[in-house]
Write a protein that holds these residues in place. Sequence first.
Motif, PDB file in Angstrom:
ATOM      1  N   LEU A  30      43.529  16.165  -4.770  1.00  0.00           N
ATOM      2  CA  LEU A  30      44.350  16.381  -5.811  1.00  0.00           C
ATOM      3  C   LEU A  30      44.050  17.185  -7.107  1.00  0.00           C
ATOM      4  CD1 LEU A  30      45.024  12.523  -5.813  1.00  0.00           C
ATOM      5  CD2 LEU A  30      46.832  14.246  -5.169  1.00  0.00           C
ATOM      6  N   ALA A  31      44.734  17.940  -7.713  1.00  0.00           N
ATOM      7  CA  ALA A  31      44.515  18.588  -8.989  1.00  0.00           C
ATOM      8  C   ALA A  31      45.289  18.752 -10.120  1.00  0.00           C
ATOM      9  CB  ALA A  31      44.464  20.262  -8.561  1.00  0.00           C
ATOM     10  N   CYS A  32      44.736  18.634 -11.404  1.00  0.00           N
ATOM     11  CA  CYS A  32      45.576  18.585 -12.543  1.00  0.00           C
ATOM     12  C   CYS A  32      44.894  19.292 -13.657  1.00  0.00           C
ATOM     13  CB  CYS A  32      46.033  17.328 -12.914  1.00  0.00           C
ATOM     14  SG  CYS A  32      44.503  16.182 -13.756  1.00  0.00           S
ATOM     15  N   ASP A  33      45.461  19.672 -14.894  1.00  0.00           N
ATOM     16  CA  ASP A  33      44.747  20.221 -15.926  1.00  0.00           C
ATOM     17  C   ASP A  33      43.756  19.325 -16.549  1.00  0.00           C
ATOM     18  OD1 ASP A  33      44.255  21.740 -18.076  1.00  0.00           O
ATOM     19  OD2 ASP A  33      45.892  21.036 -19.167  1.00  0.00           O
ATOM     20  N   PRO A  34      42.689  19.751 -16.338  1.00  0.00           N
ATOM     21  CA  PRO A  34      41.573  18.641 -16.939  1.00  0.00           C
ATOM     22  C   PRO A  34      41.631  18.282 -18.653  1.00  0.00           C
ATOM     23  CG  PRO A  34      40.587  20.949 -16.624  1.00  0.00           C
ATOM     24  CD  PRO A  34      42.046  20.976 -16.049  1.00  0.00           C
ATOM     25  N   ALA A  35      42.665  19.242 -19.272  1.00  0.00           N
ATOM     26  CA  ALA A  35      42.845  19.005 -20.768  1.00  0.00           C
ATOM     27  C   ALA A  35      44.074  18.180 -21.172  1.00  0.00           C
ATOM     28  CB  ALA A  35      42.972  20.120 -21.629  1.00  0.00           C
ATOM     29  N   THR A  36      44.851  17.728 -19.925  1.00  0.00           N
ATOM     30  CA  THR A  36      45.918  16.982 -20.072  1.00  0.00           C
ATOM     31  C   THR A  36      46.158  15.560 -20.151  1.00  0.00           C
ATOM     32  OG1 THR A  36      47.268  19.092 -19.726  1.00  0.00           O
ATOM     33  CG2 THR A  36      48.487  16.963 -19.630  1.00  0.00           C
ATOM     34  N   PRO A  37      46.008  14.644 -20.904  1.00  0.00           N
ATOM     35  CA  PRO A  37      45.603  13.330 -20.846  1.00  0.00           C
ATOM     36  C   PRO A  37      46.698  12.662 -19.779  1.00  0.00           C
ATOM     37  CG  PRO A  37      45.589  13.698 -22.999  1.00  0.00           C
ATOM     38  CD  PRO A  37      45.921  15.005 -22.481  1.00  0.00           C
ATOM     39  N   ASP A  38      47.931  12.882 -19.880  1.00  0.00           N
ATOM     40  CA  ASP A  38      49.006  12.154 -19.131  1.00  0.00           C
ATOM     41  C   ASP A  38      48.691  12.767 -17.605  1.00  0.00           C
ATOM     42  OD1 ASP A  38      50.090  11.197 -21.392  1.00  0.00           O
ATOM     43  OD2 ASP A  38      51.835  12.450 -21.397  1.00  0.00           O
ATOM     44  N   ALA A  39      48.259  14.129 -17.175  1.00  0.00           N
ATOM     45  CA  ALA A  39      48.189  14.363 -15.858  1.00  0.00           C
ATOM     46  C   ALA A  39      46.921  13.853 -15.365  1.00  0.00           C
ATOM     47  CB  ALA A  39      48.020  15.925 -16.201  1.00  0.00           C
ATOM     48  N   VAL A  40      46.285  13.815 -16.040  1.00  0.00           N
ATOM     49  CA  VAL A  40      44.703  13.142 -15.593  1.00  0.00           C
ATOM     50  C   VAL A  40      44.934  11.654 -15.210  1.00  0.00           C
ATOM     51  CG1 VAL A  40      42.389  12.342 -16.292  1.00  0.00           C
ATOM     52  CG2 VAL A  40      43.014  14.719 -17.060  1.00  0.00           C
ATOM     53  N   GLU A  41      45.516  10.926 -16.260  1.00  0.00           N
ATOM     54  CA  GLU A  41      46.072   9.414 -15.911  1.00  0.00           C
ATOM     55  C   GLU A  41      46.882   9.501 -14.811  1.00  0.00           C
ATOM     56  OE1 GLU A  41      48.346   5.709 -18.185  1.00  0.00           O
ATOM     57  OE2 GLU A  41      47.870   7.590 -19.193  1.00  0.00           O
ATOM     58  N   ARG A  42      48.032  10.242 -14.617  1.00  0.00           N
ATOM     59  CA  ARG A  42      48.647  10.292 -13.261  1.00  0.00           C
ATOM     60  C   ARG A  42      48.028  10.585 -12.108  1.00  0.00           C
ATOM     61  NH1 ARG A  42      53.009  14.684 -11.948  1.00  0.00           N
ATOM     62  NH2 ARG A  42      53.857  13.811 -10.198  1.00  0.00           N
ATOM     63  N   LEU A  43      46.965  11.494 -12.123  1.00  0.00           N
ATOM     64  CA  LEU A  43      46.143  11.809 -11.070  1.00  0.00           C
ATOM     65  C   LEU A  43      45.604  10.511 -10.469  1.00  0.00           C
ATOM     66  CD1 LEU A  43      43.985  15.070  -9.982  1.00  0.00           C
ATOM     67  CD2 LEU A  43      43.157  12.654  -9.820  1.00  0.00           C
ATOM     68  N   TYR A  44      44.789   9.960 -11.312  1.00  0.00           N
ATOM     69  CA  TYR A  44      44.044   8.651 -11.163  1.00  0.00           C
ATOM     70  C   TYR A  44      44.791   7.642 -10.593  1.00  0.00           C
ATOM     71  CZ  TYR A  44      39.430  10.375 -12.983  1.00  0.00           C
ATOM     72  OH  TYR A  44      38.047  11.146 -13.153  1.00  0.00           O
ATOM     73  N   ALA A  45      45.972   7.417 -11.052  1.00  0.00           N
ATOM     74  CA  ALA A  45      46.998   6.585 -10.634  1.00  0.00           C
ATOM     75  C   ALA A  45      47.528   6.762  -9.203  1.00  0.00           C
ATOM     76  CB  ALA A  45      48.327   6.441 -11.658  1.00  0.00           C
ATOM     77  N   ILE A  46      47.823   8.097  -9.029  1.00  0.00           N
ATOM     78  CA  ILE A  46      48.072   8.386  -7.543  1.00  0.00           C
ATOM     79  C   ILE A  46      46.922   8.050  -6.512  1.00  0.00           C
ATOM     80  CG2 ILE A  46      48.556  10.465  -6.004  1.00  0.00           C
ATOM     81  CD1 ILE A  46      50.071  11.665  -8.470  1.00  0.00           C
ATOM     82  N   LYS A  47      45.771   8.375  -6.982  1.00  0.00           N
ATOM     83  CA  LYS A  47      44.673   8.244  -6.128  1.00  0.00           C
ATOM     84  C   LYS A  47      44.219   6.564  -6.058  1.00  0.00           C
ATOM     85  CE  LYS A  47      39.942   9.919  -5.229  1.00  0.00           C
ATOM     86  NZ  LYS A  47      40.193  10.198  -4.143  1.00  0.00           N
ATOM     87  N   GLY A  48      44.625   5.859  -7.020  1.00  0.00           N
ATOM     88  CA  GLY A  48      44.028   4.466  -7.167  1.00  0.00           C
ATOM     89  C   GLY A  48      42.563   4.458  -7.648  1.00  0.00           C
ATOM     90  N   ARG A  49      42.152   5.426  -8.372  1.00  0.00           N
ATOM     91  CA  ARG A  49      40.640   5.500  -8.795  1.00  0.00           C
ATOM     92  C   ARG A  49      40.632   4.875 -10.283  1.00  0.00           C
ATOM     93  NH1 ARG A  49      36.831   9.860  -7.137  1.00  0.00           N
ATOM     94  NH2 ARG A  49      35.512  10.192  -9.007  1.00  0.00           N
ATOM     95  N   ARG A  50      39.694   4.108 -10.574  1.00  0.00           N
ATOM     96  CA  ARG A  50      39.217   3.695 -11.762  1.00  0.00           C
ATOM     97  C   ARG A  50      39.100   4.911 -12.768  1.00  0.00           C
ATOM     98  NH1 ARG A  50      34.477   1.198 -10.253  1.00  0.00           N
ATOM     99  NH2 ARG A  50      33.610   2.034 -12.046  1.00  0.00           N
TER     100      ARG A  50
END
Length: 208
Positions: A30-50
Motif C-alpha cells: 500500500l502506498a500514499c504520500d508521506p506528507a499528507t496526514p489524511d492519506a497516512v491515516e487512511r492507509l493505516y485504517a485500510i490495513k488495520g495497523r496501529r
Amino acid sequence: MITADQAATFERCMAVGGVAIFGADTVYGLACDPATPDAVERLYAIKGRRPDKPAAVMLFSLDLALAAVPELGPRTVAALEGLLPGPVTLLLPNPARRFPLACGPDPATLGLRVPALGPATAALGAVRWPVMQSSANPAGGAEARRLQDVPAPIRAAVDLVLDGGELDGTASTVVDLRRFEDDGSWDVVREGALSRGCVAATLEALSS
C-alpha cells in the motif's frame, strides 16, 4: 506489467493524497504520500495497523533517496550505494526529522526503501514522488506475492491498483544503520529477501 501511463497515474495519485496498491520487488504494498496526514491515516485504517507503528518511505531511484536525506555521512552514503536498489529497508538516523508521519513514535529514525525493479515493474523507475509504503495485507496477515493474494476488502478500499505480476513474496530485510556512521556497527533487525550474509559482505568491507 505496469505501463508508463500507469506509473504516471500512480504518481498523480500520491500527489493528490490517494492510496494505491502496487507491486515493486518483494511483496505487494500500500502506498500514499508521506506528507499528507489524511492519506497516512487512511492507509493505516485500510490495513488495520496501529498508527503508532512506523512505515518505510520508498523512493524509486538511489539518486532520489540520497537527495531526500542529504545530511547522511559518507560512510552511510556508501552503505546505501552498496545495498540499494535492493530488497532491504534501511533504518537511518534522521536528525532533520524528515517524513515524520512515517516515523511513528521515533522521529529520529527513518526507514528507507529503494526497490530493485524487475521487467514488469520497471516503469515505476520514472516516479519521482516519495511514497510511504506498507505491505498490502491486514496487520499480522500473510504477505501478498500476487495481486490476487491481496484481500478483496483492501483492493476495494484504495484509489488505484497496479499489477506488477508475481513477485518474490518475501518481505524486505530490515537493516539498522543508525550507528554505522559513528562506529561501523549495524544489525539485521529482520532477515527477509536479502540474506544476512549478503548484507555483511557489503557492510563489513565499508566498516573495516
